[in-house]
Design a protein around this motif. Structure first.
Motif, short mmCIF file in Angstrom:
data_model
loop_
_atom_site.label_atom_id
_atom_site.label_comp_id
_atom_site.label_asym_id
_atom_site.label_seq_id
_atom_site.Cartn_x
_atom_site.Cartn_y
_atom_site.Cartn_z
N LEU A 1 18.49 32.16 62.87
CA LEU A 1 19.77 31.54 62.49
C LEU A 1 19.94 30.10 62.94
CD1 LEU A 1 22.29 32.31 60.94
CD2 LEU A 1 23.31 33.08 63.04
N ALA B 1 21.48 34.81 58.72
CA ALA B 1 22.84 35.29 58.45
C ALA B 1 22.81 36.43 57.45
CB ALA B 1 23.69 34.15 57.92
N VAL C 1 29.35 30.65 61.18
CA VAL C 1 28.95 31.90 60.52
C VAL C 1 29.15 33.07 61.48
CG1 VAL C 1 27.03 33.17 59.53
CG2 VAL C 1 27.29 30.75 59.03
#
Lengths: 505, 501
Positions: B240, B273, B331
């Motif tokens: 990520l 994600a 996120v």
């Protein structure tokens, strides 16, 4: 024994062995009587043809049900067929490499010897995979070992080759002695050398003293055979021998001899120790002592990969890499899951192709300059993009990257290790961690091949002889094919060998 | 239902690879042209799929299945036990990701026209990377997902290591090792699930793992599930990246060629994600719920850490790298909120940041092409020599800091809306990061466009010919999402309803 009883045996079962044996005899005689000026490569092609013939004969036997001759000393069960096939395919590829091998100090004088010693080694390995008796197992083991000792020292005027042969003989003899000592206990307790009889006898054993002795025998046999597999801590001979021996011999040791080592390990361990009950009367000894094998597997994987990081000599690096691969295979052996045979067989199939492919290119690159430093690979991409890309395929497969056979092989082993109850989480994690460590040196080779310029600046094309071309193409094709469509191999395995159920039968 | 649409979409770059292999090495124009053209079929197919979905087509009709491999023969117990199928399919989220991937791939291929040597190898690897990325979003089982996931690893290694800047090999290695470890952990999770349930199909796993006792082949204890989820979090956390697993990503941002960073920060980071939403939330919803606070905290840390460090960087690429970390924090914040607004915000942020960072890195590529540096103290005064590029740079920065009317605003707003509802204090702390974002981005952009140039840059040309295309497309999409978010939210409706609420 009169002729009639002799003929009543179904000798057809041994057809592949006979073909190799006859070829060996013919090659020996030819080498002796052919005039000196005849190129001994001819013998190589003859040997290659005999291996192909043996493969054909074996394919003809695939549908045969379980058969055994000579009082069960020679068995042709699914296990024997499956692993003999691997041995023969591997040998055929190594022979092709050997025919193209030229070295500075010249193997020409002893080239003939190489071919028939190679075939006797192969014969020993085949006998091992088919034997149902400790005696034949041992004879097979020795046939293979003695051939290998001589093969390792075949470059007679090379100091390293001599050293390696010496080390190999001494280490090998010690290990053989230890194995034999362990086997003598087994014989003493059961009074038989036939694996099946021994296993029947051992099932009913309950005397704890006997079990203790069997435990000793287990460790001695296991330690002795570990030398053959080159698993840590019995691996020290491997790097020296791999470095000293001629490249085709190294290829032979790392593939054929390694497969043979696992064959005998599985034969002895599974047929004998899986039937010894421990004191609680339920768990077989093999399962009770699983942790020890698992520990060795873990140490082998870690040490093999970590020490490989420091190597500059490509053959030493591959020696450690092959030690690590033995560790992966030991994981499958430790887990003893339903898929053990399948996963070991598939991994070896992948290993035959990816390792021999890599060795073909190593031989090609190192042969020209005589140096085995990994910097010899620098700029290979510029000199010959196709060779570089195929080398990439083999290395990626060895590193277990998806899209290659090596990945599917690893997947299979993981599945086995995690499927059993209790699952071997630690072992699987170590295996995967060791794989990541191996990325360092595998990608180190790749960065030489693709990123670095050639040391000398010259960009001459690499000439590839016919045999090597065939090996490289076959290996690359198989590595990718079994990586993308592994079901081809699985189907073959499942239709022809039926889960290896007749192994104990 | 078997259509070959998705296979065609995913593997269409393969055609380009084959054609490239047949081209002579020195034909620069032809190779570049072919490289760009080869990304187009995937883009067209992806857009077609998107519009036919808007036109009312059922996404399930895209899915396809072929028997692929079977580990050992367990057909006596159950026909599908330990089989792995080749199965592709899409839902709303992956449809969006595919459109994003294929569009960015085409634009990055155009940006790659700046590449100076060995175009043949470059474009072949580039297309292989595209196959991997498209495959990741369409794979319907974990093994196939993993295979595509790893396929992205290899071309990235070579693309960074061969075409990158000064420290490229080090960057390539740290990329390989961090991601290798990440995927190693992922593989363990996958294989444990496979061994325990006998399947890797994602939909089936969702049912089996949460089905209580007796559903799976072997029992899975609660602690095992928790362990697997944490392992999954780490595996995707590397990708990520989640602080403190981010150091590789900084090196890649700085050392890789900008056209590759467009894809790397635009798509590859988003796989993390995607994985967390798809597998983390999908297969382990209870565990996700338990650790939601932790995830939100990690998100806030990412956001603030990235923002503060971006503030003191002297290299513009470094600023953008830390800004990526900071934005990935958003996120995580959205996911940590794990309600409808939060998850939707997280997905919006995934898409929006993909577009914005691709735009900014394309401008970096344009800039570097002209002045061979991205050090901010050597740059300055570009508004004079390159007014148009400077304008777009400012626009990109505005989108990134969340100016209303652009995509960044919508996603940040929704993610924080979600978190304020669940954990107001944490959200308040996180909101500081938004202010910092504005500060560091404006500082960086202003020092490039205005101010005094420390060096004389004579004869620099503004955006020319092909450089217009990526800039216009990206800024157009960013504004479109900002003004009319329904283009994203419509495909997401079912998913978000399924997860949050």
């Amino acid at each position: 024994m009169d002729l009639e009883t002799l003929l009543s045996f179904d000798w057809g079962l041994m057809a592949p062995e006979f073909i190799i044996l006859i070829a060996t005899v013919i090659l020996t005689l030819l080498d002796l009587f052919l005039p000196k000026k005849v190129d001994r490569k001819l013998l190589g092609w003859l040997g290659f043809a005999s291996v192909l013939l043996a493969i054909a004969a074996l394919t003809g036997l695939l549908d045969n049900p379980l058969g055994s001759i000579l009082h069960d000393t020679f068995r042709l069960d699914a296990f024997a067929k499956a692993f003999k096939l691997l041995l023969l395919v591997g040998s055929a590829l190594v022979l092709l490499l050997a025919i193209d091998y030229e070295s500075k100090e010249g193997l020409t004088e002893y080239r003939g010897e190489f071919y028939y010693l190679f075939l006797t080694g192969l014969l020993g390995a085949m006998i091992m995979s088919s034997s149902g008796d400790l005696i034949t197992l041992f004879v097979g083991l020795e046939t293979l070992s003695i051939s290998s000792y001589i093969l390792a020292g075949l470059r007679k005027k090379n100091l390293k080759s001599n050293e390696s042969a010496m080390k190999y003989v001494i280490n090998g003899s010690i290990s053989t002695a230890i194995t034999l000592f362990g086997m003598s206990y087994l014989y003493g307790i059961t009074g038989s050398t036939n694996l099946k009889e021994m296993s029947d006898m051992l099932m009913s054993i309950s005397d704890s003293q006997h079990i203790y002795l069997l435990g000793l025998a287990f460790f001695m046999v296991f330690v002795g055979l570990s030398f053959k597999l080159a698993s840590v801590p019995f691996h020290m001979w491997a790097p020296d021998v791999y470095e000293g021996a001629a490249t085709p011999v190294t290829a032979f040791l790392s593939v054929v001899s390694k497969i043979a080592g696992f064959v005998i390990l599985i034969r002895v361990m599974v047929s004998i120790f899986a039937s010894v009950p421990m004191e609680d009367g339920t768990t077989p000894m093999l399962f009770a002592l699983q942790d020890f094998i698992g520990f060795l597997a873990a140490v082998t994987m870690i040490l093999g990969n970590v020490v490989a990081l420091r190597q500059r000599n490509i053959k030493r690096m591959f020696a450690y890499s092959s030690i690590a691969h033995a560790g992966y295979l030991l994981v499958a052996f430790t887990a003893m899951s339903y898929v053990m045979f399948d996963s070991i067989w598939f991994y070896m199939l992948a290993y035959v192709f990816m390792n021999l492919g890599a060795f073909a290119i190593i031989q090609l690159v190192t042969m020209k300059t005589g140096s085995e430093d990994i910097s010899e690979f620098a700029g290979l991409y510029r000199r010959s993009p196709i060779l570089a890309v195929t080398m990439g395929v083999f290395i990626l497969s060895l590193a277990g990257i998806p899209g290659t056979a090596g990945f599917i092989g690893k997947l299979n082993i993981f599945l086995g290790a995690l499927m059993v109850n209790p699952s071997h989480y630690v072992l699987a994690s170590i295996m995967i961690g060791a794989t990541v460590i191996s990325y360092f040196y595998y990608f180190g080779i790749l960065s030489q091949v693709f990123f670095r310029p050639t040391a000398t600046g010259e960009e001459t094309k690499v000439k590839v002889p016919v045999g090597t071309t065939v090996v490289i193409i076959l290996c690359a094709a198989a590595t990718i094919l079994f990586g993308v469509m592994p079901q081809l191999a699985f189907d073959f395995l499942q239709t022809n060998f039926e889960q290896f159920i007749d192994f104990m039968g | 239902m078997n259509s070959y649409y998705l296979s065609l979409l995913v593997f269409s770059p393969l055609l380009g690879i084959v054609l490239l292999a047949l081209m002579p090495k020195s034909n620069e124009k032809g190779l570049k042209m072919l490289g760009v053209l080869a990304t187009l079929p995937a883009t067209i197919l992806a857009l077609l799929a998107y519009f036919s979905y808007l036109g009312g087509k059922d996404l399930a009709s895209f899915s396809e299945q072929v028997n692929w491999m079977r580990f050992s023969d367990f057909s006596a117990i159950h026909a599908n036990l330990f089989t792995v199928k080749y199965e592709l399919g899409i839902d709303g989220f992956s449809l969006l990701m595919i459109v994003l991937t294929s569009v960015l791939a085409t634009l990055a291929a155009i940006a790659s026209l700046h590449i100076k040597n060995e175009w043949k190898g470059y474009y072949m690897l580039f297309l292989l990377l595209e196959i991997g990325m498209l495959g990741v979003f369409t794979a319907q089982n974990l093994i196939l997902f993993f295979i595509f996931f790893e396929i992205t690893l290899i071309p990235m290694f070579f693309l960074i290591g061969k075409w990158g800047y000064f420290n490229k090999e080090k960057a390539a290695y740290s990329f390989l090792i961090y991601n290798g470890l990440g995927s190693a952990i992922l593989l363990i999770v996958i294989m444990v699930l496979f061994a325990k349930t006998g399947t890797t199909n994602i939909e089936t796993l969702k049912v089996l793992v949460n089905g209580g006792e007796g559903q799976t082949l072997a029992a899975m204890s609660e602690s095992l599930k928790m362990g697997l989820f944490i392992a999954l979090l780490i595996a995707f956390g590397v990708k990520l990246p989640i602080f403190p697993l981010h150091s590789w990503m900084l090196r890649v941002h700085v050392e890789a060629p900008p056209s590759i960073v467009m894809l790397h920060s635009g798509i590859l980071l988003k796989i993390g994600a995607f994985g967390l939403i798809r597998f983390g939330m999908g297969i382990f919803p209870e565990q996700f719920e338990t650790l939601a606070v932790l995830i939100a905290i990690l998100g806030v840390i990412n956001l603030l850490y990235g923002a503060f460090l971006a503030f003191i960087q002297t290299d513009f690429k470094m600023v953008l790298a830390y800004s990526s970390i900071s934005h990935m924090g958003i996120v995580l914040i959205g996911l940590g909120a794990s309600n409808e607004a939060g998850v939707q915000g997280a997905i919006f942020q995934v898409v929006s940041h993909g577009l914005i960072s691709a735009l900014l890195f394309f401008l970096v590529s344009v800039l570097y092409e002209r002045v061979q540096t991205t050090q901010m103290n050597e740059l300055g005064g570009f508004a004079k020599s390159m007014p148009i590029a400077s304008g777009f740079l400012l626009a990109g920065a505005m989108a990134s800091l969340g100016l209303p009317g652009m995509s960044g605003f919508v996603s940040e707003f929704m993610a924080f809306l979600g978190l304020f509802k669940e954990m107001p204090i944490l959200a308040a702390i996180g909101a500081l990061g938004i202010i910092m974002t504005a500060v560091y981005l404006l500082r960086a952009v202003l020092s490039i466009t205005y101010g005094q140039a420390n060096r004389e840059y004579a004869g620099i040309r503004d955006l020319r010919s092909f450089e217009w295309a990526p800039v216009l497309v990206l800024i157009g999409l960013i504004i479109l999402i900002g003004v009319y978010p329904a283009v994203l939210s419509q495909p997401l409706e079912n998913i978000v309803l399924g997860i949050g609420g």
